[in-house]
Write an enzyme that holds these catalytic residues in place. Sequence first.
Site, PDB file in Angstrom:
ATOM      1  N   HIS A  82       0.847  -1.193   0.000  1.00  0.00           N
ATOM      2  CA  HIS A  82       0.000   0.000   0.000  1.00  0.00           C
ATOM      3  C   HIS A  82       0.885   1.245   0.000  1.00  0.00           C
ATOM      4  O   HIS A  82       1.716   1.425   0.894  1.00  0.00           O
ATOM      5  CB  HIS A  82      -0.899   0.013   1.244  1.00  0.00           C
ATOM      6  CG  HIS A  82      -2.103  -0.862   1.101  1.00  0.00           C
ATOM      7  ND1 HIS A  82      -3.265  -0.670   1.828  1.00  0.00           N
ATOM      8  CD2 HIS A  82      -2.335  -1.936   0.316  1.00  0.00           C
ATOM      9  CE1 HIS A  82      -4.149  -1.594   1.496  1.00  0.00           C
ATOM     10  NE2 HIS A  82      -3.605  -2.374   0.590  1.00  0.00           N
TER      11      HIS A  82
ATOM     12  N   TYR B 280       3.539   6.663  10.141  1.00  0.00           N
ATOM     13  CA  TYR B 280       2.705   5.536   9.740  1.00  0.00           C
ATOM     14  C   TYR B 280       3.539   4.433   9.103  1.00  0.00           C
ATOM     15  O   TYR B 280       3.321   3.240   9.387  1.00  0.00           O
ATOM     16  CB  TYR B 280       1.606   5.999   8.791  1.00  0.00           C
ATOM     17  CG  TYR B 280       0.499   4.980   8.618  1.00  0.00           C
ATOM     18  CD1 TYR B 280      -0.562   4.909   9.505  1.00  0.00           C
ATOM     19  CD2 TYR B 280       0.530   4.061   7.560  1.00  0.00           C
ATOM     20  CE1 TYR B 280      -1.570   3.968   9.358  1.00  0.00           C
ATOM     21  CE2 TYR B 280      -0.476   3.110   7.397  1.00  0.00           C
ATOM     22  CZ  TYR B 280      -1.517   3.068   8.320  1.00  0.00           C
ATOM     23  OH  TYR B 280      -2.514   2.127   8.175  1.00  0.00           O
TER      24      TYR B 280
ATOM     25  N   PRO C 187      -4.797   0.260  18.482  1.00  0.00           N
ATOM     26  CA  PRO C 187      -4.510  -0.161  17.109  1.00  0.00           C
ATOM     27  C   PRO C 187      -4.654   0.931  16.063  1.00  0.00           C
ATOM     28  O   PRO C 187      -4.355   0.691  14.896  1.00  0.00           O
ATOM     29  CB  PRO C 187      -5.537  -1.283  16.869  1.00  0.00           C
ATOM     30  CG  PRO C 187      -6.645  -0.996  17.825  1.00  0.00           C
ATOM     31  CD  PRO C 187      -6.008  -0.376  19.026  1.00  0.00           C
TER      32      PRO C 187
ATOM     33  N   TYR D 288      -9.470   5.422   7.488  1.00  0.00           N
ATOM     34  CA  TYR D 288      -9.726   5.773   8.887  1.00  0.00           C
ATOM     35  C   TYR D 288     -10.789   6.868   8.898  1.00  0.00           C
ATOM     36  O   TYR D 288     -10.641   7.882   8.206  1.00  0.00           O
ATOM     37  CB  TYR D 288      -8.447   6.282   9.553  1.00  0.00           C
ATOM     38  CG  TYR D 288      -7.385   5.226   9.747  1.00  0.00           C
ATOM     39  CD1 TYR D 288      -7.184   4.643  10.993  1.00  0.00           C
ATOM     40  CD2 TYR D 288      -6.569   4.817   8.697  1.00  0.00           C
ATOM     41  CE1 TYR D 288      -6.204   3.679  11.198  1.00  0.00           C
ATOM     42  CE2 TYR D 288      -5.586   3.857   8.873  1.00  0.00           C
ATOM     43  CZ  TYR D 288      -5.412   3.294  10.128  1.00  0.00           C
ATOM     44  OH  TYR D 288      -4.448   2.333  10.310  1.00  0.00           O
TER      45      TYR D 288
ATOM     46  N   LYS E 179       0.582  -0.139  15.000  1.00  0.00           N
ATOM     47  CA  LYS E 179       1.939  -0.295  15.518  1.00  0.00           C
ATOM     48  C   LYS E 179       2.170  -1.547  16.365  1.00  0.00           C
ATOM     49  O   LYS E 179       3.320  -1.857  16.690  1.00  0.00           O
ATOM     50  CB  LYS E 179       2.304   0.930  16.377  1.00  0.00           C
ATOM     51  CG  LYS E 179       2.397   2.215  15.592  1.00  0.00           C
ATOM     52  CD  LYS E 179       3.531   2.162  14.596  1.00  0.00           C
ATOM     53  CE  LYS E 179       3.494   3.309  13.612  1.00  0.00           C
ATOM     54  NZ  LYS E 179       3.621   2.899  12.233  1.00  0.00           N
TER      55      LYS E 179
END
Length: 390
Positions: A73, A385, A294, A202, A298
Amino acid sequence: MQRTQVAIVGAGPSGLLLGQLLAKSGIANVVIEQRSADYVLGRIRAGVLEQTCTDLLRAAGVHARMDAEGLPHDGVCLAFGGRLERIDLHGLTGKRVTVYGQTEVTRDLMDARRSAGLSTVYEADEVAVHDFLDGSAPRVSWLKDGQRHELQADFIAGCDGFHGVCRASVPAEKISLHEKVYPFGWLGLLSDTPPVHEELIYVHHERGFALCSQRSTTRSRYYVQCSLDDKVENWSDEAFWHELRLRLPAEVADKLVTGPSLEKSIAPLRSFVAEPLQFGRLFLVGDAGHIVPPTGAKGLNLAASDVGYLWQALEGFYAGRAGEVDHYSQRALARIWKAERFSWSMTTLLHKFPDNGTFGTKMQLAELDYLFSSQAAMTAVAENYVGLPM
């Protein structure tokens, strides 16, 4: 009494990865696990892997299926105020993440350990760790099939999770615990349906947070924020899909493919760190030493970086650089706290907090709007990220 160089308590991905890396370096190890192999494989966990994690899996020689089936991704999406915005991870950092389920990582590591003929003890009852604080010969004991067993080692790696015996065996005066418990949980649903989007989404919404994730091109994992006193039994599949649609932007909701759930569960959220991570000859690794919500993806990645630091330290010890093991805790914690900060900030930014009021909600929306008006802000999120360097 059996003898090895490193006794590893816990056969989750961190324990198995450490065992595989140590074996590649010629360091003998035995893994002791309280649960059965089927139970370990049955745990549903996350599946967004940082490059640091995938590099360690390659070093361990367990990357073939990940490379064939994992989904690279290059970006991640945030939805808020009816908008869908994208952060170009690869364009901003030159790195990407790989979507490959933790269950599959564990399966690959189990298969590799079995093929290499390395020793693993499953269904070990009454596991205990001994003589790790002062002596040079710590021990792990357990009960199996009615017989008591003991394993003497140079070191013990506590990879046995948040509720495991290793951290619980450290005297209270020698450890500091830092914790934040969040006032909500995540209701998750796994389904054999195509993902609603090619990248993770998200969602910040007035009804609460949501996440559209995936395990493959045909298997999806979705989450909605729920109260801590909620019950899975209260949520039919139809109720879950209805609630998820309400939280998604219209352009995304229209593409959602629904189906029967393979698994539903509610997970509470917490931030937690134990300091230090070394107690004589005992090291805490992964969830035994820290937990992250979550939201920042990580958990497994931090466990993998702990493994990387400990592997390097133990390699140094057996190569004659004995002092390297004493730096494990400091090195690991420096990265852990940065990941804790990022996971906390993402959780704070995207969830509905009961006591925030309208001012808090307006601040979240202002922060999200600023994020996508500033390349510097997007770069900071992207760097965290994809994973900070080890």
